[in-house]
Design a protein around this motif. Structure first.
Motif, PDB file in Angstrom:
ATOM      1  N   LYS A  71     -22.252 -20.233  13.168  1.00 44.49           N
ATOM      2  CA  LYS A  71     -21.340 -20.167  13.359  1.00 44.49           C
ATOM      3  C   LYS A  71     -21.384 -18.844  14.481  1.00 44.49           C
ATOM      4  N   LEU A  72     -22.347 -18.084  14.481  1.00 43.34           N
ATOM      5  CA  LEU A  72     -22.671 -16.866  14.990  1.00 43.34           C
ATOM      6  C   LEU A  72     -23.558 -16.941  16.228  1.00 43.34           C
ATOM      7  N   ARG A  73     -24.327 -18.335  16.558  1.00 41.59           N
ATOM      8  CA  ARG A  73     -24.847 -18.814  17.230  1.00 41.59           C
ATOM      9  C   ARG A  73     -23.598 -18.968  18.621  1.00 41.59           C
ATOM     10  N   LYS A  74     -23.305 -19.423  18.723  1.00 40.44           N
ATOM     11  CA  LYS A  74     -21.831 -20.644  19.311  1.00 40.44           C
ATOM     12  C   LYS A  74     -20.800 -19.492  19.900  1.00 40.44           C
ATOM     13  N   SER A  75     -20.787 -18.338  18.170  1.00 39.95           N
ATOM     14  CA  SER A  75     -19.451 -17.497  18.456  1.00 39.95           C
ATOM     15  C   SER A  75     -19.805 -16.216  20.646  1.00 39.95           C
ATOM     16  N   VAL A  76     -21.351 -16.106  19.589  1.00 42.54           N
ATOM     17  CA  VAL A  76     -21.791 -14.714  20.865  1.00 42.54           C
ATOM     18  C   VAL A  76     -21.310 -15.017  22.235  1.00 42.54           C
ATOM     19  N   ASN A  77     -21.128 -16.143  22.512  1.00 44.29           N
ATOM     20  CA  ASN A  77     -21.717 -16.529  24.325  1.00 44.29           C
ATOM     21  C   ASN A  77     -20.612 -18.712  23.761  1.00 44.29           C
ATOM     22  N   PRO A  78     -18.929 -18.086  23.964  1.00 49.51           N
ATOM     23  CA  PRO A  78     -18.020 -19.789  23.726  1.00 49.51           C
ATOM     24  C   PRO A  78     -18.825 -20.092  24.614  1.00 49.51           C
ATOM     25  N   SER A  79     -18.963 -19.891  25.464  1.00 51.60           N
ATOM     26  CA  SER A  79     -18.776 -21.088  27.330  1.00 51.60           C
ATOM     27  C   SER A  79     -20.099 -21.205  27.406  1.00 51.60           C
ATOM     28  N   SER A  80     -21.148 -21.054  26.720  1.00 49.55           N
ATOM     29  CA  SER A  80     -22.518 -22.170  26.813  1.00 49.55           C
ATOM     30  C   SER A  80     -22.341 -22.740  25.118  1.00 49.55           C
ATOM     31  N   ALA A  81     -21.320 -23.139  24.691  1.00 47.10           N
ATOM     32  CA  ALA A  81     -20.574 -23.908  22.904  1.00 47.10           C
ATOM     33  C   ALA A  81     -20.711 -25.357  24.068  1.00 47.10           C
ATOM     34  N   PHE A  82     -20.179 -25.280  25.365  1.00 44.42           N
ATOM     35  CA  PHE A  82     -19.890 -26.847  25.910  1.00 44.42           C
ATOM     36  C   PHE A  82     -20.157 -27.126  27.223  1.00 44.42           C
ATOM     37  N   LEU A  83     -20.682 -28.290  27.560  1.00 41.89           N
ATOM     38  CA  LEU A  83     -20.481 -28.541  28.861  1.00 41.89           C
ATOM     39  C   LEU A  83     -18.963 -29.454  29.235  1.00 41.89           C
ATOM     40  N   SER A  84     -18.070 -28.210  30.348  1.00 46.40           N
ATOM     41  CA  SER A  84     -17.025 -28.775  30.751  1.00 46.40           C
ATOM     42  C   SER A  84     -17.169 -29.737  31.356  1.00 46.40           C
ATOM     43  N   THR A  85     -16.310 -30.844  30.904  1.00 45.02           N
ATOM     44  CA  THR A  85     -16.243 -32.837  31.797  1.00 45.02           C
ATOM     45  C   THR A  85     -15.486 -31.940  32.976  1.00 45.02           C
ATOM     46  N   THR A  86     -14.893 -31.259  33.894  1.00 48.07           N
ATOM     47  CA  THR A  86     -14.336 -30.295  34.573  1.00 48.07           C
ATOM     48  C   THR A  86     -12.560 -31.173  34.814  1.00 48.07           C
ATOM     49  N   LEU A  87     -12.452 -32.111  33.772  1.00 42.60           N
ATOM     50  CA  LEU A  87     -10.467 -33.048  33.925  1.00 42.60           C
ATOM     51  C   LEU A  87     -10.466 -31.972  33.111  1.00 42.60           C
ATOM     52  N   HIS A  88      -8.904 -31.718  33.126  1.00 37.87           N
ATOM     53  CA  HIS A  88      -8.868 -30.109  32.570  1.00 37.87           C
ATOM     54  C   HIS A  88      -7.600 -30.885  30.982  1.00 37.87           C
ATOM     55  N   SER A  89      -7.567 -31.804  31.396  1.00 39.03           N
ATOM     56  CA  SER A  89      -6.779 -32.538  29.852  1.00 39.03           C
ATOM     57  C   SER A  89      -7.979 -33.282  29.255  1.00 39.03           C
ATOM     58  N   LEU A  90      -8.660 -33.075  29.408  1.00 36.49           N
ATOM     59  CA  LEU A  90     -10.085 -33.806  28.533  1.00 36.49           C
ATOM     60  C   LEU A  90     -10.553 -32.675  27.971  1.00 36.49           C
ATOM     61  N   ASP A  91     -10.913 -31.767  28.808  1.00 39.15           N
ATOM     62  CA  ASP A  91     -11.573 -30.276  28.035  1.00 39.15           C
ATOM     63  C   ASP A  91     -10.218 -29.990  27.216  1.00 39.15           C
ATOM     64  N   GLU A  92      -9.005 -29.847  27.703  1.00 37.20           N
ATOM     65  CA  GLU A  92      -8.173 -29.099  26.331  1.00 37.20           C
ATOM     66  C   GLU A  92      -8.287 -29.738  25.307  1.00 37.20           C
ATOM     67  N   VAL A  93      -8.159 -30.917  25.351  1.00 35.86           N
ATOM     68  CA  VAL A  93      -8.031 -32.164  24.083  1.00 35.86           C
ATOM     69  C   VAL A  93      -9.458 -31.790  23.113  1.00 35.86           C
ATOM     70  N   LEU A  94     -10.861 -31.686  24.380  1.00 33.39           N
ATOM     71  CA  LEU A  94     -12.056 -31.225  23.668  1.00 33.39           C
ATOM     72  C   LEU A  94     -12.263 -29.899  22.724  1.00 33.39           C
ATOM     73  N   HIS A  95     -11.565 -28.737  23.418  1.00 36.70           N
ATOM     74  CA  HIS A  95     -11.474 -27.534  22.808  1.00 36.70           C
ATOM     75  C   HIS A  95     -13.148 -26.542  24.162  1.00 36.70           C
ATOM     76  N   GLY A  96     -13.031 -27.728  24.993  1.00 38.96           N
ATOM     77  CA  GLY A  96     -13.589 -26.807  26.214  1.00 38.96           C
ATOM     78  C   GLY A  96     -14.692 -27.283  26.878  1.00 38.96           C
ATOM     79  N   GLY A  97     -14.678 -29.014  26.345  1.00 40.80           N
ATOM     80  CA  GLY A  97     -15.899 -30.042  26.624  1.00 40.80           C
ATOM     81  C   GLY A  97     -16.686 -31.063  25.730  1.00 40.80           C
ATOM     82  N   VAL A  98     -17.938 -31.492  26.276  1.00 43.37           N
ATOM     83  CA  VAL A  98     -18.650 -31.546  25.344  1.00 43.37           C
ATOM     84  C   VAL A  98     -19.149 -30.664  24.726  1.00 43.37           C
ATOM     85  N   PRO A  99     -19.228 -30.671  23.386  1.00 47.08           N
ATOM     86  CA  PRO A  99     -20.256 -30.064  22.507  1.00 47.08           C
ATOM     87  C   PRO A  99     -21.963 -29.824  22.648  1.00 47.08           C
TER      88      PRO A  99
END
Length: 253
Positions: A71-99
């Motif tokens: 959990k700590l490894r992912k919380s240090v830099n939350p943006s690096s925990a996901f690859l955004s799909t650039t599709l806003h609605s999908l990213d919102e459902v996935l809580h940030g993008g493809v994990p």
């Protein structure tokens, strides 16, 4: 993992070369041999071979980590925990993008755009971090011969015309996507088992298999006795290795 090359297990170069002459290149090759066989091929004593076995075993065994560390490894830099799909609605459902660090499965009826989505995500992974990408290479395992380089370039140019404003940038992007066509369950599994070295050498940040269901449908008729068990075994082995790779290298699969 067992497919790790022995040279990455910190054995001496001389010993690795000696083992290689006997077709012993991976930790799995080494650990499958008996003590007597290892004494013969290494030319070392019983005691020294036991030490080598412990060393190789430790090198390929997954490291223990606590839930807190994960959990700590992912919380240090939350943006690096996901690859955004650039599709806003999908990213919102996935809580940030493809994990990153886990497996993501896409399912839908045929013709809904799964391959197009995979191609688009491949482009995204090659983008600089400043643009929401992962600035890395992609391994794309195509089991249906559905991948299209022309479509890849078209998607890149249409989605990011400002960034891909020259043939040189498009060329660099296409060179970062490594395509493998594997048309059987056996070849898919073999490819998956060999990915660890490639992830390191090519700085891979995304793995895509398009698709697992295709080869499974072709090879396993679940109505036949025994096929269900073989199918489950194939899926379990493949998923286990992919999960390890995703977690070990913190990449989306």
């Amino acid at each position: 993992m067992a497919a790790k090359k022995l040279r990455r297990a910190r054995l001496s170069q001389e010993l690795c070369e000696r083992l290689s002459r006997h077709q012993i290149n991976t930790c799995q090759d080494f650990l499958c041999l008996s003590l007597l066989e290892l004494m013969k091929v290494t030319g070392q004593s019983y005691y020294d071979v036991q030490k080598l076995l412990r060393k190789v075993s430790r090198a390929c065994a997954p490291k223990m980590q606590t839930a807190y560390e994960m959990k700590l490894r992912k919380s240090v830099n939350p943006s690096s925990a996901f690859l955004s799909t650039t599709l806003h609605s999908l990213d919102e459902v996935l809580h940030g993008g493809v994990p990153c660090g886990s497996l993501t499965e896409l399912t839908s009826p045929p013709g809904c755009g799964k391959t197009q989505f995979c191609i688009m995500v491949s482009v995204l992974a090659t983008l600089p971090v400043s643009m929401g990408g992962l600035d890395g290479a992609v391994i794309y395992i195509d089991t249906e011969s559905a991948f299209s380089a022309e479509r890849l370039i078209e998607i890149a140019g249409n989605r990011f015309p400002t960034y891909f404003d020259s043939d040189e940038k498009l060329f660099c992007m296409t060179r970062s996507i490594h395509l493998y066509r594997e048309l059987t369950c056996g070849s898919v599994l073999k490819r998956i088992m060999s990915l660890e070295e490639e992830i390191i050498s090519k700085k891979v940040k995304l793995i895509i298999i398009d698709s697992v269901a295709s080869v499974v449908r072709k090879e396993f008729d679940t109505k036949l006795q025994g096929n269900l068990a073989e199918r489950s075994n194939f899926l379990a082995r493949g998923a286990s290795v992919l999960k390890y790779l995703a977690e070990e290298f913190s990449i989306p699969v």
